[in-house]
Scaffold this motif. Structure first.
Motif, mmCIF file in Angstrom:
data_model
loop_
_atom_site.group_PDB
_atom_site.id
_atom_site.type_symbol
_atom_site.label_atom_id
_atom_site.label_comp_id
_atom_site.label_asym_id
_atom_site.label_seq_id
_atom_site.Cartn_x
_atom_site.Cartn_y
_atom_site.Cartn_z
ATOM 1 N N LYS A 1 0.829 -1.208 0.000
ATOM 2 C CA LYS A 1 0.000 0.000 0.000
ATOM 3 C C LYS A 1 0.864 1.258 0.000
ATOM 4 O O LYS A 1 0.568 2.227 -0.710
ATOM 5 N N LYS A 2 1.934 1.241 0.775
ATOM 6 C CA LYS A 2 2.820 2.405 0.834
ATOM 7 C C LYS A 2 3.484 2.633 -0.529
ATOM 8 O O LYS A 2 3.527 3.766 -1.018
ATOM 9 N N ILE A 3 3.976 1.572 -1.153
ATOM 10 C CA ILE A 3 4.602 1.687 -2.476
ATOM 11 C C ILE A 3 3.582 2.174 -3.500
ATOM 12 O O ILE A 3 3.881 3.033 -4.327
ATOM 13 N N ALA A 4 2.356 1.645 -3.428
ATOM 14 C CA ALA A 4 1.310 2.052 -4.370
ATOM 15 C C ALA A 4 1.010 3.543 -4.238
ATOM 16 O O ALA A 4 0.861 4.237 -5.246
ATOM 17 N N GLU A 5 0.941 4.020 -3.005
ATOM 18 C CA GLU A 5 0.668 5.453 -2.791
ATOM 19 C C GLU A 5 1.832 6.317 -3.252
ATOM 20 O O GLU A 5 1.635 7.336 -3.911
ATOM 21 N N GLN A 6 3.047 5.911 -2.901
ATOM 22 C CA GLN A 6 4.218 6.711 -3.235
ATOM 23 C C GLN A 6 4.480 6.764 -4.741
ATOM 24 O O GLN A 6 4.911 7.778 -5.265
ATOM 25 N N GLN A 7 4.221 5.664 -5.437
ATOM 26 C CA GLN A 7 4.561 5.587 -6.852
ATOM 27 C C GLN A 7 3.349 5.721 -7.769
ATOM 28 O O GLN A 7 3.473 5.591 -8.982
ATOM 29 N N GLY A 8 2.179 5.970 -7.200
ATOM 30 C CA GLY A 8 0.992 6.252 -8.000
ATOM 31 C C GLY A 8 0.379 5.048 -8.712
ATOM 32 O O GLY A 8 -0.160 5.195 -9.806
ATOM 33 N N TYR A 9 0.440 3.873 -8.093
ATOM 34 C CA TYR A 9 -0.191 2.695 -8.703
ATOM 35 C C TYR A 9 -1.697 2.753 -8.499
ATOM 36 O O TYR A 9 -2.177 3.119 -7.425
ATOM 37 N N ASP A 10 -2.440 2.399 -9.535
ATOM 38 C CA ASP A 10 -3.895 2.337 -9.453
ATOM 39 C C ASP A 10 -4.361 0.938 -9.040
ATOM 40 O O ASP A 10 -5.428 0.779 -8.464
ATOM 41 N N LEU A 11 -3.551 -0.064 -9.378
ATOM 42 C CA LEU A 11 -3.938 -1.446 -9.144
ATOM 43 C C LEU A 11 -2.689 -2.281 -8.908
ATOM 44 O O LEU A 11 -1.733 -2.200 -9.675
ATOM 45 N N ILE A 12 -2.704 -3.076 -7.831
ATOM 46 C CA ILE A 12 -1.625 -4.031 -7.562
ATOM 47 C C ILE A 12 -2.276 -5.410 -7.526
ATOM 48 O O ILE A 12 -3.201 -5.652 -6.757
ATOM 49 N N ILE A 13 -1.760 -6.317 -8.349
ATOM 50 C CA ILE A 13 -2.308 -7.674 -8.455
ATOM 51 C C ILE A 13 -1.346 -8.625 -7.756
ATOM 52 O O ILE A 13 -0.133 -8.506 -7.893
ATOM 53 N N GLN A 14 -1.901 -9.603 -7.023
ATOM 54 C CA GLN A 14 -1.044 -10.543 -6.316
ATOM 55 C C GLN A 14 -1.054 -11.942 -6.936
ATOM 56 O O GLN A 14 -0.174 -12.724 -6.634
ATOM 57 N N ASP A 15 -2.010 -12.281 -7.738
ATOM 58 C CA ASP A 15 -2.043 -13.578 -8.412
ATOM 59 C C ASP A 15 -2.316 -13.345 -9.885
ATOM 60 O O ASP A 15 -3.262 -12.652 -10.233
ATOM 61 N N ALA A 16 -1.492 -13.927 -10.728
ATOM 62 C CA ALA A 16 -1.675 -13.770 -12.167
ATOM 63 C C ALA A 16 -1.079 -14.973 -12.878
ATOM 64 O O ALA A 16 -0.169 -15.626 -12.371
ATOM 65 N N VAL A 17 -1.598 -15.255 -14.043
ATOM 66 C CA VAL A 17 -1.098 -16.366 -14.838
ATOM 67 C C VAL A 17 0.244 -16.009 -15.460
ATOM 68 O O VAL A 17 1.182 -16.789 -15.455
#
Length: 185
Positions: free
Chosen positions: A151-167
């Motif tokens: 969450k901290k990285i997302a806020e600092q770097q402006g991420y709109d979406l962080i996914i934890q599981d992906a193919v």
């Protein structure tokens, strides 16, 4: 069967025929903005990926937790190994002695082996349950810390979406190393 776009187009064409060109033009512009808006937003969306599995396997807190748990359960694991060896040795001795044993002695030793095997299986089950419970306790705190770091990285770097599981994931959106660094390694 006509698609929705074809139905709207035929509706627009009939409206044009009735002389409502301004209304039709406004509807067409509105429809195009609805269709085009998600495409524009998707281009501006910043997406990242985090491998939870890698964090729980390779991060310093995860390795420390794994070592701590293994240390806590080492004695019990050694006891289980010893009990398994005892059972194996007694079973081999029984197999060797069985032809010369009386029927009552053979039944008695079979019962002892069955009891020892049941005891071993019960202790293994308990060990595995306790080990898993303890592991879940340790790793849940790591997951909480990782979530906070994400969450901290997302806020600092402006991420709109962080996914934890992906193919499949492109390395350019993988921020797992950043999260591991935030966790202390």
């Amino acid at each position: 069967m006509k698609s929705q776009f074809a139905l709207k187009l035929s509706s627009i064409q009939s409206s044009i025929a009735r002389g409502n060109r301004a209304l039709v033009l406004a509807a067409a512009v509105g429809a195009m903005s609805v269709v085009a808006a998600p495409a524009v937003q998707a281009q501006a969306t910043k997406i990242g990926f985090v491998s939870t599995e890698r964090i729980l396997r390779d991060s310093k807190p995860a390795k420390a937790a794994q070592s701590k748990i293994e240390g806590e359960f080492k004695r019990r694991d050694d006891e289980l190994q010893s009990l398994a060896n005892t059972l194996r040795n007694q079973a081999q001795k029984f197999d060797k002695d069985a032809p010369v044993l009386s029927e009552s002695e053979r039944v008695k030793r079979q019962r002892q082996l069955a009891d020892l095997d049941s005891d071993l299986q019960r202790k293994r089950r308990e060990f595995q349950e306790d080990f898993n419970r303890r592991r879940n306790e340790e790793f849940s705190s790591i997951v909480e810390k990782a979530d906070a770091a994400i969450k901290k990285i997302a806020e600092q770097q402006g991420y709109d979406l962080i996914i934890q599981d992906a193919v499949t994931v492109s390395p350019k959106v993988d921020i797992t190393d950043q999260v591991m660094k935030a966790l202390g390694g």
